[in-house]
Motif scaffolding. Structure first.
Motif, short mmCIF file in Angstrom:
data_model
loop_
_atom_site.label_atom_id
_atom_site.label_comp_id
_atom_site.label_asym_id
_atom_site.label_seq_id
_atom_site.Cartn_x
_atom_site.Cartn_y
_atom_site.Cartn_z
N THR A 55 -0.41 -4.63 1.05
CA THR A 55 -1.51 -3.95 1.44
C THR A 55 -1.88 -3.02 0.13
O THR A 55 -1.21 -2.22 -0.39
CB THR A 55 -1.35 -3.05 2.51
OG1 THR A 55 -0.67 -3.71 3.32
CG2 THR A 55 -2.63 -2.46 3.11
N GLY A 57 -4.66 -0.99 0.19
CA GLY A 57 -5.75 0.00 0.53
C GLY A 57 -4.91 1.33 1.06
O GLY A 57 -5.67 2.16 1.20
N LEU A 58 -3.72 1.43 0.74
CA LEU A 58 -2.94 2.50 1.28
C LEU A 58 -2.56 3.33 0.17
O LEU A 58 -2.11 2.98 -0.77
CB LEU A 58 -1.76 2.21 2.10
CG LEU A 58 -2.44 1.38 3.47
CD1 LEU A 58 -1.17 1.05 4.30
CD2 LEU A 58 -3.30 2.28 4.26
N SER A 59 -2.42 4.82 0.44
CA SER A 59 -2.26 5.90 -0.87
C SER A 59 -0.84 5.80 -1.20
O SER A 59 -0.48 6.20 -2.50
CB SER A 59 -2.90 6.92 -0.59
OG SER A 59 -4.24 6.94 0.35
N PRO A 60 -0.06 6.18 -0.07
CA PRO A 60 1.34 6.76 -0.73
C PRO A 60 2.02 5.95 -1.89
O PRO A 60 2.62 6.44 -2.89
CB PRO A 60 2.20 6.68 0.64
CG PRO A 60 1.53 6.41 2.02
CD PRO A 60 0.24 5.83 1.08
N MET A 61 2.26 4.71 -1.65
CA MET A 61 2.91 3.91 -2.46
C MET A 61 2.07 3.84 -4.03
O MET A 61 2.64 4.00 -5.13
CB MET A 61 3.25 2.40 -2.28
CG MET A 61 3.78 2.47 -1.15
SD MET A 61 5.61 3.50 -1.09
CE MET A 61 5.27 4.54 -0.10
N GLU A 63 0.27 6.43 -4.95
CA GLU A 63 0.72 7.76 -5.73
C GLU A 63 2.00 7.69 -6.22
O GLU A 63 2.32 8.25 -7.23
CB GLU A 63 0.42 8.90 -4.67
CG GLU A 63 -0.98 9.07 -4.14
CD GLU A 63 -1.32 10.25 -3.51
OE1 GLU A 63 -2.18 10.44 -2.93
OE2 GLU A 63 -0.51 11.18 -3.54
N ALA A 64 3.01 6.99 -5.63
CA ALA A 64 4.46 7.15 -6.07
C ALA A 64 4.28 6.43 -7.47
O ALA A 64 4.95 6.93 -8.31
CB ALA A 64 5.28 6.58 -5.04
N LEU A 67 2.48 8.32 -10.36
CA LEU A 67 3.75 9.34 -10.56
C LEU A 67 4.39 8.90 -11.54
O LEU A 67 4.44 9.60 -12.87
CB LEU A 67 4.24 10.06 -9.18
CG LEU A 67 5.26 10.94 -9.55
CD1 LEU A 67 4.36 12.53 -9.76
CD2 LEU A 67 5.87 11.32 -8.20
N GLN A 68 5.13 7.66 -11.23
CA GLN A 68 6.06 7.18 -12.26
C GLN A 68 5.35 6.75 -13.55
O GLN A 68 5.91 7.01 -14.79
CB GLN A 68 6.78 5.97 -11.66
CG GLN A 68 7.82 6.32 -10.63
CD GLN A 68 8.96 5.20 -10.68
OE1 GLN A 68 9.18 4.44 -11.43
NE2 GLN A 68 9.48 5.08 -9.34
N ASP A 175 5.50 -3.37 -6.14
CA ASP A 175 6.06 -3.84 -4.93
C ASP A 175 7.41 -4.39 -4.93
O ASP A 175 8.23 -4.03 -4.18
CB ASP A 175 5.30 -4.88 -4.00
CG ASP A 175 4.00 -4.46 -3.39
OD1 ASP A 175 2.97 -4.79 -3.12
OD2 ASP A 175 4.31 -3.19 -2.63
N LEU A 178 9.93 -1.61 -5.45
CA LEU A 178 10.07 -0.80 -4.32
C LEU A 178 11.00 -1.49 -3.47
O LEU A 178 11.90 -0.52 -2.86
CB LEU A 178 8.85 -0.22 -3.38
CG LEU A 178 7.76 0.78 -4.29
CD1 LEU A 178 6.70 0.88 -3.82
CD2 LEU A 178 8.68 1.99 -4.43
#
Lengths: 198, 274
Positions: A55, A57-61, A63-64, A67-68, A175, A178
């Motif tokens: 996916t 369209g989702l923010s948390p990953m 942003e992670a 950040l890196q 992906d 992670l």
């Protein structure tokens, strides 16, 4: 807007990411050399960090990942200045909301400089003689297509060679990282392989 | 895990020549090669497989659906729809043909129609988890987060121990971004971590949602703020341990992952001090 150059390494990894997941939408980041202190304002994209094929369209990953990548690229004198996306459907090469939102965010963090590269899925082929993407640059609140060439003939040749081989199987995106953090999203081994082709 | 290219290569290099030695397995192989061939744009190979299966099993609905898929791959969506309609008329319980109809709409970028069709399907087959997830993704593509959450809630109710569903729900809530949603995101990420302590995605989710709550102005008390900082610090610690135990040291150093996590933690305590 300043001239745009995309290195062989950045271009090839972008292309291989799209080729590795033909059934998915993919996206990623392009890093440019930090040229704030230089007179030459050409934007030189030197590397590409593939992000996601699940996916988008989702923010948390996202942003992670940013950040890196942000901390990493500052340590090597680069900035996050570009974003690429290949849509899920073959003929769909339009900038959707995801691309616009991420593009805007990069623009805000990078002194109003940002490029969005929308991949034309039909050009992902070893026989392609054109750049695989359309470049969009920001103009007021819209994103306009920029028709200037960003890569050299040599880049297209190397890309074609890599596409015909199994190189895309080696590509690691965020992906993959992670799922297994021992995998390197910088794709150093692939960088070496690309360098050997030139 | 789909690896259609390898399947087709295996067929080309070995299986095609050794067909006679496969016995009854040949028919399953034909079916798998057919679908793999469609993925690789080898439509002629797919047709050959389908014809072989058709001669052996002339009345088979399973073979008929392959015909439908071949039409889809060729972009002949009307013909494909006719095939699937015929299958559904013969057998109302055929889930596959109904789902292919949704796929056809998706392929033509008719997202609203695909959503409508999939909703109709789920009224009949409400335990099809794959279909709920697909519907969730269709809603996400339209930024309809509320309905996407509803789909994942259905999945969580039937599979409360599956960390992936808690994680997905949390990610959608995080994306919505308002304080109540962020609070729910944190809760669901926590649950996902509880169910699977090794999930890097859930740990990052917990870290980022707790951090976001710690710096947002929407606290009811400073105790709440302190709790969020503690949750963020705990998640950060788990992440750091995960990275240092799994990643080779040079990789950790060069990608600056520990520094990036530290940066966020420091910003939380700075904002507390001010």
């Amino acid at each position: 807007m300043a001239d745009i150059e995309v290195s062989i390494q950045a271009y090839c990894k972008l292309l291989l990411h799209a080729a590795k997941y033909p059934h998915c939408a993919v996206n990623g980041i392009l890093l440019a050399k930090d040229n704030r202190s230089s007179d030459n304002k050409t934007i030189k994209f030197v590397d590409c960090i593939p992000l996601f094929h699940l996916t988008l369209g989702l923010s948390p990953m996202l942003e992670a990942a940013l950040l890196q990548i942000d901390t990493y690229c500052r340590s090597i004198g680069c900035v996050i200045a570009g974003y690429y996306q290949a849509n899920e459907l073959l003929q769909d090469k339009e900038m959707n909301n995801i691309a616009k939102i991420i593009g805007k965010r990069i623009q805000e963090n990078n002194n109003s400089n940002a490029c969005v590269f929308m991949i034309d899925n039909e050009r992902v082929s070893p026989n392609s003689t054109m750049e695989v993407y359309r470049v969009h640059i920001p103009k007021d609140t819209a994103w306009n297509v920029d028709k200037r060439q960003t890569v050299e003939e040599e880049t297209l040749r190397v890309a074609s060679v890599l596409l015909s081989s199994d190189a895309c199987k080696q590509l690691v995106d965020f992906d993959c990282h992670l799922d297994d953090v021992s995998k390197d999203w910088r794709n150093i081994d692939l960088n070496d392989m690309i360098a050997k082709c030139t | 895990m789909r690896d259609s290219l390898t399947v087709v290569q295996l067929w080309d290099r070995f299986l095609d020549q050794e067909k006679n030695k496969l016995g009854d397995e040949l028919w399953t192989v034909y079916e798998q090669v057919c679908v793999a061939a469609l993925d690789c744009q080898r439509n002629e190979l797919a047709e050959d497989c389908q014809e072989a299966l058709g001669s052996k099993f002339p009345q088979s609905v399973r073979v008929q659906r392959l015909k439908g898929m071949i039409y889809e791959a060729a972009g002949r969506y009307h013909k494909a729809e006719e095939v699937y309609k015929e299958i559904i008329d013969k057998d109302e319980t055929n889930m596959f043909a109904r789902k292919r109809k949704v796929a056809i709409m998706k392929a033509q970028n008719k997202v609203a129609e695909a959503i409508e069709e999939l909703n109709k399907y789920l009224k009949l087959f409400m335990t099809d988890f794959e279909a709920w997830m697909e519907l969730c993704d269709l809603y996400l593509s339209q930024q309809d987060y509320g309905k996407a959450c509803f789909c994942v809630e259905e999945l969580i109710m039937s599979n409360p121990h599956n960390h992936l569903y808690h994680q997905k729900f949390a990610e959608i809530k995080y994306t919505m971004g308002d304080p109540d949603s962020m609070f729910q995101a944190r809760s669901y990420f926590s649950q996902a971590v509880k169910l699977n302590p090794d999930s890097v995605r859930s740990l990052y989710g917990l870290f980022l949602s707790a951090s976001s709550l710690a710096v947002s102005g929407a606290h009811k008390s400073s105790k709440e703020k302190q709790s969020n900082i503690k949750y963020a610090a705990w998640a950060a610690q788990q992440l750091k341990e995960k990275y240092t135990s799994v990643q080779p040291e040079h990789l950790t150093n060069q990608t600056k992952v520990l520094e990036s996590i530290e940066k966020v933690l420091e910003s939380l305590t700075e904002k507390t001090a001010s």
